[in-house]
Design a protein around this motif. Structure first.
Motif, PDB file in Angstrom:
ATOM      1  N   UNK A   1      -9.178   3.961   1.819  1.00 35.19           N
ATOM      2  CA  UNK A   1      -7.783   3.756   2.206  1.00 35.19           C
ATOM      3  C   UNK A   1      -7.198   4.815   3.114  1.00 35.19           C
TER       4      UNK A   1
ATOM      5  N   UNK B   1      -6.027  -9.713  -6.293  1.00 40.94           N
ATOM      6  CA  UNK B   1      -6.636  -8.619  -5.535  1.00 40.94           C
ATOM      7  C   UNK B   1      -7.181  -9.118  -4.204  1.00 40.94           C
ATOM      8  N   UNK B   2      -7.838 -10.261  -4.268  1.00 38.84           N
ATOM      9  CA  UNK B   2      -8.402 -10.871  -3.056  1.00 38.84           C
ATOM     10  C   UNK B   2      -7.307 -11.166  -2.031  1.00 38.84           C
TER      11      UNK B   2
ATOM     12  N   UNK C   1     -14.150  -7.493   0.368  1.00 40.33           N
ATOM     13  CA  UNK C   1     -12.730  -7.224   0.140  1.00 40.33           C
ATOM     14  C   UNK C   1     -12.432  -7.130  -1.348  1.00 40.33           C
ATOM     15  N   UNK C   2     -12.995  -8.054  -2.086  1.00 41.95           N
ATOM     16  CA  UNK C   2     -12.809  -8.075  -3.537  1.00 41.95           C
ATOM     17  C   UNK C   2     -13.308  -6.781  -4.175  1.00 41.95           C
TER      18      UNK C   2
ATOM     19  N   UNK D   1      -8.500 -10.707 -10.159  1.00 44.30           N
ATOM     20  CA  UNK D   1      -9.384 -10.814  -9.000  1.00 44.30           C
ATOM     21  C   UNK D   1      -8.770 -11.684  -7.910  1.00 44.30           C
TER      22      UNK D   1
ATOM     23  N   UNK E   1     -12.405 -20.625  -1.865  1.00 46.30           N
ATOM     24  CA  UNK E   1     -13.165 -19.642  -2.640  1.00 46.30           C
ATOM     25  C   UNK E   1     -12.588 -19.472  -4.041  1.00 46.30           C
TER      26      UNK E   1
ATOM     27  N   UNK F   1      -5.570  -7.838  -0.601  1.00 48.10           N
ATOM     28  CA  UNK F   1      -6.405  -7.041   0.292  1.00 48.10           C
ATOM     29  C   UNK F   1      -6.457  -7.616   1.710  1.00 48.10           C
TER      30      UNK F   1
ATOM     31  N   UNK G   1       0.785  -1.234   0.000  1.00 54.50           N
ATOM     32  CA  UNK G   1       0.000   0.000   0.000  1.00 54.50           C
ATOM     33  C   UNK G   1       0.811   1.275   0.000  1.00 54.50           C
TER      34      UNK G   1
ATOM     35  N   UNK H   1     -13.913  -3.802  -2.702  1.00 57.05           N
ATOM     36  CA  UNK H   1     -13.225  -2.604  -2.223  1.00 57.05           C
ATOM     37  C   UNK H   1     -11.870  -2.450  -2.880  1.00 57.05           C
ATOM     38  N   UNK H   2     -11.181  -3.560  -3.065  1.00 60.40           N
ATOM     39  CA  UNK H   2      -9.826  -3.493  -3.622  1.00 60.40           C
ATOM     40  C   UNK H   2      -9.816  -3.000  -5.065  1.00 60.40           C
ATOM     41  N   UNK H   3     -10.975  -2.977  -5.690  1.00 64.07           N
ATOM     42  CA  UNK H   3     -11.059  -2.419  -7.042  1.00 64.07           C
ATOM     43  C   UNK H   3     -10.546  -0.981  -7.051  1.00 64.07           C
TER      44      UNK H   3
ATOM     45  N   UNK I   1     -14.808 -11.774   2.194  1.00 61.80           N
ATOM     46  CA  UNK I   1     -14.061 -11.905   0.942  1.00 61.80           C
ATOM     47  C   UNK I   1     -14.743 -11.149  -0.193  1.00 61.80           C
TER      48      UNK I   1
ATOM     49  N   UNK J   1      -8.178   0.207  -5.535  1.00 69.05           N
ATOM     50  CA  UNK J   1      -6.723   0.270  -5.504  1.00 69.05           C
ATOM     51  C   UNK J   1      -6.118   0.080  -6.894  1.00 69.05           C
TER      52      UNK J   1
ATOM     53  N   UNK K   1      -9.701 -20.899   3.743  1.00 64.49           N
ATOM     54  CA  UNK K   1     -10.966 -20.355   3.237  1.00 64.49           C
ATOM     55  C   UNK K   1     -10.788 -19.763   1.840  1.00 64.49           C
ATOM     56  N   UNK K   2      -9.737 -18.977   1.679  1.00 68.11           N
ATOM     57  CA  UNK K   2      -9.524 -18.306   0.396  1.00 68.11           C
ATOM     58  C   UNK K   2      -9.166 -19.292  -0.710  1.00 68.11           C
TER      59      UNK K   2
ATOM     60  N   UNK L   1     -11.056   5.744  -3.358  1.00 68.81           N
ATOM     61  CA  UNK L   1      -9.716   5.563  -2.825  1.00 68.81           C
ATOM     62  C   UNK L   1      -9.576   6.276  -1.474  1.00 68.81           C
TER      63      UNK L   1
ATOM     64  N   UNK M   1      -4.935  -5.495   4.234  1.00 79.40           N
ATOM     65  CA  UNK M   1      -5.667  -4.312   4.697  1.00 79.40           C
ATOM     66  C   UNK M   1      -6.562  -4.629   5.888  1.00 79.40           C
ATOM     67  N   UNK M   2      -7.310  -5.736   5.804  1.00 79.38           N
ATOM     68  CA  UNK M   2      -8.331  -5.963   6.828  1.00 79.38           C
ATOM     69  C   UNK M   2      -7.904  -6.938   7.912  1.00 79.38           C
TER      70      UNK M   2
END
Lengths: 215, 215
Positions: B121, A172-173, B172-173, A169, A199, A176, A121, B175-177, B169, B179, A195-196, B117, A179-180
DNA sequence: ACCGGTCCTAAGCGATCGCTCACCCTTGCC
DNA sequence: GGCAAGGGTGAGCGATCGCTTAGGACCGGT
């Protein structure tokens, strides 16, 4: 070895390659400070203070504050790329390798959230040259994931209409997460990774035969 | 109306609710500056300069620089929540509503990337009180998406082992757009919205009967 | 003992930051 | 016209920023 400091947890002991001991302490302090407050809100006095040194000590090992960020970003990206490649180039079906790649990449972002946050970031606090170098590393990360997905499509395991978009995608997943993710939260990096991975396998349509869990 | 300025594109004309005209110009300038350089790297002189005013003019309408960020963040979150709710509370099956919710939420983040953004962020550049207020708004966003997924699970349309994790998830997917989305890139906000809606439906296991595309 | 090299500090330079103050111009109301 | 109120400016205050300079403590080699 002089100081036997090891931070417990998933962050392991990175930055081992930073050779002068004082330089590594400064870099570690900078990672913490940048992750907490952001690059621009961090002062050189704060970095030096966290490392137990005077403000001037920073400039013995680094030319500018930006060089600190540059080094952190490059080493971090190389580390992340290495983690990803280890999983992506292992043996096994595209399904297994994609699951392990996502899982380990996510674990890196969650466990080393402090580092990952800075790496992912604070990119555009860098100057043009440094940023270009980092972007090149990112393209390698992208190519690695895209390679697995393309292979899975060829083998018929995956059903992906838009490979480039899906690659974007997936990454990106994963990114991110930095961030959280909350260290004090209810999920461990391993749980989020599992989990990811599940998915992402759903996203590429790999669940039709059997869902393989990376354990 | 005095100045007939309208920025073309998907950003529409938000900030219409900011009442003194000069205050709105300042706020719009702050959004651009914060999005380009980040909150801490933006100077009050830069904001005032973009709005065509002297540095002191800023403090007639806003008490501090942080108040600017606070207002931007609150209005932005309310707008995003509104976009999401409109789709989430429409008529139709959970599948349709989830697709439309993701699609419109992504379009908002891609089209209004400048605003998004800052909103997504620069959260922890806020003070504790302001941050708490924004976090409350985020919980409403989360609840909205989780509601659709839970409904889809109950109706049998979705197959989701971990509802909370999947909700996380999905958001998150989206929101990260903000970025990575590039206005000069090859994808339009609509294309990304459609792609992401499809990917999310796969994540919740909604593709087994028939894949409904939001057009 | 003397040295050069390495590592570090105290002090502070010039620049820039967020923000304030004294003052001016325009507007609407009587 | 008088005049208060609101919206604006030029100048600048105190603080803090990134970074530099002069010099000192410690080191192994000879």
């Amino acid at each position: 070895m002089s100081t036997a400091e090891e931070t417990a947890g998933a962050e392991a002991q990175p930055w081992g390659e930073v050779t002068p001991d004082a330089a590594r302490r400064l870099l570690l302090a900078a990672v913490e400070a940048f992750a907490e407050r952001g690059y621009h809100a961090t002062t050189t006095r704060d970095i030096a203070g966290r490392a137990g040194m005077s403000p001037a000590a920073l400039y013995i090992h680094y030319k500018t504050k930006e060089e600190l960020l540059h080094r952190i970003s490059r080493i971090g990206h190389e580390k992340a790329l290495d983690v990803l490649r280890t999983a992506a180039r292992a043996e096994g079906s595209p399904t297994l390798r994609l699951a392990e790649a996502v899982s380990s990449f996510v674990r890196w972002h969650a466990g080393g959230r402090t580092t990952a946050r800075v790496v992912q970031y604070e990119l555009d606090s860098l100057g043009p040259d440094a940023r270009a170098e980092i972007i090149a590393l990112r393209r390698l990360v992208d190519a690695e994931v895209r390679g697995i997905i393309e292979e899975g499509v060829r083998s018929g395991e995956f059903d992906v209409p838009d490979v480039r978009g899906t690659t974007l995608a997936v990454l990106s997943l994963c990114i991110d997460v930095a961030r959280w993710f909350n260290v004090n939260g209810s999920r461990t990096p391993e749980e989020v990774g599992a989990l990811y991975a599940d998915l992402v396998l759903r996203m590429v349509g790999a669940g039709r035969t059997d869902t393989v869990r990376a354990e």
